[in-house]
Design a protein around this motif. Structure first.
Motif, PDB file in Angstrom:
ATOM      1  N   GLY A  15      54.659  87.642 -55.885  1.00 19.21           N
ATOM      2  CA  GLY A  15      54.401  86.835 -57.068  1.00 19.21           C
ATOM      3  C   GLY A  15      53.923  87.631 -58.263  1.00 19.21           C
ATOM      4  O   GLY A  15      53.854  87.087 -59.369  1.00 19.21           O
ATOM      5  N   GLY A  16      53.602  88.885 -58.046  1.00 20.08           N
ATOM      6  CA  GLY A  16      53.104  89.727 -59.123  1.00 20.08           C
ATOM      7  C   GLY A  16      54.209  90.322 -59.976  1.00 20.08           C
ATOM      8  O   GLY A  16      55.392  90.035 -59.790  1.00 20.08           O
ATOM      9  N   SER A  17      53.790  91.168 -60.919  1.00 25.55           N
ATOM     10  CA  SER A  17      54.710  91.786 -61.863  1.00 25.55           C
ATOM     11  C   SER A  17      54.465  93.287 -61.954  1.00 25.55           C
ATOM     12  O   SER A  17      53.348  93.760 -61.700  1.00 25.55           O
ATOM     13  N   LEU A  18      55.507  93.989 -62.315  1.00 24.69           N
ATOM     14  CA  LEU A  18      55.436  95.413 -62.626  1.00 24.69           C
ATOM     15  C   LEU A  18      56.404  95.706 -63.751  1.00 24.69           C
ATOM     16  O   LEU A  18      57.432  95.023 -63.895  1.00 24.69           O
ATOM     17  N   ARG A  19      56.090  96.723 -64.532  1.00 26.94           N
ATOM     18  CA  ARG A  19      57.026  97.209 -65.521  1.00 26.94           C
ATOM     19  C   ARG A  19      57.309  98.682 -65.253  1.00 26.94           C
ATOM     20  O   ARG A  19      56.389  99.503 -65.272  1.00 26.94           O
ATOM     21  N   LYS A  65      68.233  87.676 -61.166  1.00 26.87           N
ATOM     22  CA  LYS A  65      68.425  86.844 -62.355  1.00 26.87           C
ATOM     23  C   LYS A  65      67.238  85.907 -62.535  1.00 26.87           C
ATOM     24  O   LYS A  65      66.790  85.267 -61.588  1.00 26.87           O
ATOM     25  N   GLY A  66      66.738  85.850 -63.766  1.00 31.77           N
ATOM     26  CA  GLY A  66      65.602  84.997 -64.058  1.00 31.77           C
ATOM     27  C   GLY A  66      64.263  85.631 -63.756  1.00 31.77           C
ATOM     28  O   GLY A  66      63.222  85.063 -64.108  1.00 31.77           O
ATOM     29  N   ARG A  67      64.273  86.785 -63.097  1.00 31.06           N
ATOM     30  CA  ARG A  67      63.012  87.453 -62.749  1.00 31.06           C
ATOM     31  C   ARG A  67      62.868  88.827 -63.402  1.00 31.06           C
ATOM     32  O   ARG A  67      61.761  89.223 -63.776  1.00 31.06           O
ATOM     33  N   PHE A  68      63.962  89.572 -63.517  1.00 32.72           N
ATOM     34  CA  PHE A  68      63.932  90.933 -64.056  1.00 32.72           C
ATOM     35  C   PHE A  68      64.624  90.937 -65.416  1.00 32.72           C
ATOM     36  O   PHE A  68      65.624  90.245 -65.636  1.00 32.72           O
ATOM     37  N   THR A  69      64.088  91.745 -66.313  1.00 30.07           N
ATOM     38  CA  THR A  69      64.736  91.959 -67.605  1.00 30.07           C
ATOM     39  C   THR A  69      64.691  93.437 -67.961  1.00 30.07           C
ATOM     40  O   THR A  69      63.828  94.181 -67.483  1.00 30.07           O
ATOM     41  N   VAL A  87      59.026  89.660 -54.862  1.00 29.48           N
ATOM     42  CA  VAL A  87      59.032  89.234 -53.460  1.00 29.48           C
ATOM     43  C   VAL A  87      59.175  90.462 -52.576  1.00 29.48           C
ATOM     44  O   VAL A  87      59.605  91.526 -53.054  1.00 29.48           O
ATOM     45  N   PRO A  88      58.811  90.342 -51.306  1.00 22.15           N
ATOM     46  CA  PRO A  88      58.891  91.523 -50.426  1.00 22.15           C
ATOM     47  C   PRO A  88      60.273  92.179 -50.392  1.00 22.15           C
ATOM     48  O   PRO A  88      60.365  93.403 -50.248  1.00 22.15           O
ATOM     49  N   ASP A  89      61.339  91.405 -50.545  1.00 26.06           N
ATOM     50  CA  ASP A  89      62.686  91.981 -50.541  1.00 26.06           C
ATOM     51  C   ASP A  89      62.948  92.886 -51.745  1.00 26.06           C
ATOM     52  O   ASP A  89      63.955  93.589 -51.774  1.00 26.06           O
ATOM     53  N   ASP A  90      62.085  92.856 -52.723  1.00 25.49           N
ATOM     54  CA  ASP A  90      62.234  93.758 -53.871  1.00 25.49           C
ATOM     55  C   ASP A  90      61.695  95.154 -53.562  1.00 25.49           C
ATOM     56  O   ASP A  90      61.837  96.067 -54.375  1.00 25.49           O
ATOM     57  N   THR A  91      61.078  95.327 -52.415  1.00 28.80           N
ATOM     58  CA  THR A  91      60.541  96.630 -52.025  1.00 28.80           C
ATOM     59  C   THR A  91      61.659  97.647 -51.884  1.00 28.80           C
ATOM     60  O   THR A  91      62.627  97.431 -51.147  1.00 28.80           O
ATOM     61  N   ALA A  92      61.547  98.750 -52.627  1.00 27.75           N
ATOM     62  CA  ALA A  92      62.586  99.781 -52.627  1.00 27.75           C
ATOM     63  C   ALA A  92      62.142 100.928 -53.518  1.00 27.75           C
ATOM     64  O   ALA A  92      61.138 100.811 -54.236  1.00 27.75           O
ATOM     65  N   THR A 123      56.512  98.666 -53.922  1.00 30.71           N
ATOM     66  CA  THR A 123      56.217  97.996 -52.661  1.00 30.71           C
ATOM     67  C   THR A 123      55.581  96.647 -52.960  1.00 30.71           C
ATOM     68  O   THR A 123      54.574  96.574 -53.668  1.00 30.71           O
ATOM     69  N   VAL A 124      56.192  95.599 -52.430  1.00 33.83           N
ATOM     70  CA  VAL A 124      55.684  94.241 -52.626  1.00 33.83           C
ATOM     71  C   VAL A 124      55.161  93.753 -51.277  1.00 33.83           C
ATOM     72  O   VAL A 124      55.926  93.515 -50.343  1.00 33.83           O
ATOM     73  N   SER A 125      53.865  93.620 -51.191  1.00 30.67           N
ATOM     74  CA  SER A 125      53.254  93.273 -49.921  1.00 30.67           C
ATOM     75  C   SER A 125      51.871  92.691 -50.150  1.00 30.67           C
ATOM     76  O   SER A 125      51.176  93.075 -51.099  1.00 30.67           O
ATOM     77  N   SER A 126      51.484  91.776 -49.265  1.00 32.86           N
ATOM     78  CA  SER A 126      50.126  91.233 -49.335  1.00 32.86           C
ATOM     79  C   SER A 126      49.192  92.002 -48.412  1.00 32.86           C
ATOM     80  O   SER A 126      48.004  91.696 -48.335  1.00 32.86           O
TER      81      SER A 126
END
Length: 126
Positions: A15-19, A65-69, A87-92, A123-126
């Motif tokens: 749910g967080g953000s990074l640039r 789409k709708g999340r990254f720009t 989301v965790p699937d964005d981990t890469a 890394t997207v993780s709680s």
């Protein structure tokens, strides 16, 4: 020859953000298509967002789409990837890449880009 350096990766909760930043040297990015790619362990490198040189055409992977720009700061010769609702699937590992004069609207194949940065881990993780 342009050189690219990515920065801004790190650990973020779902749910967080990074640039992410992609800083260029050696040449202006004005005439380059810029792509952001990612590669997760055991998976192929995939195009996330690719923006064309000159035309403004931009490809977005369905998963972002709708999340990254993507945005460019010509004064700083830097391209940014704003990632929201992670989301965790964005981990890469995320890479930026450049292709002189390229146009990308419907696809964003890594083979079209000949200059790459070293990558930055997200890394997207709680």
């Amino acid at each position: 020859q342009v050189q690219l350096v990515e920065s801004g990766g790190g650990l973020v909760q779902p749910g967080g953000s990074l640039r992410l930043s992609c800083a260029a040297s050696g040449s202006t990015l004005d005439y380059y298509a810029i792509g952001w790619f990612r590669q997760a362990p055991g998976k192929q490198r995939e195009g996330v967002i690719c923006t064309s040189s000159g035309t403004g055409n931009t490809y977005y992977a369905d998963s972002v789409k709708g999340r990254f720009t993507i945005s460019r700061d010509n004064a700083r010769n830097t391209v940014y990837l704003q990632m929201n609702s992670l989301v965790p699937d964005d981990t890469a590992i995320y890479f930026c890449a450049a292709d002189w004069g390229g146009t990308y609207t419907y696809t964003c194949p890594p083979m079209g880009f000949d200059t790459w940065g070293q990558g930055t881990q997200v890394t997207v993780s709680s």
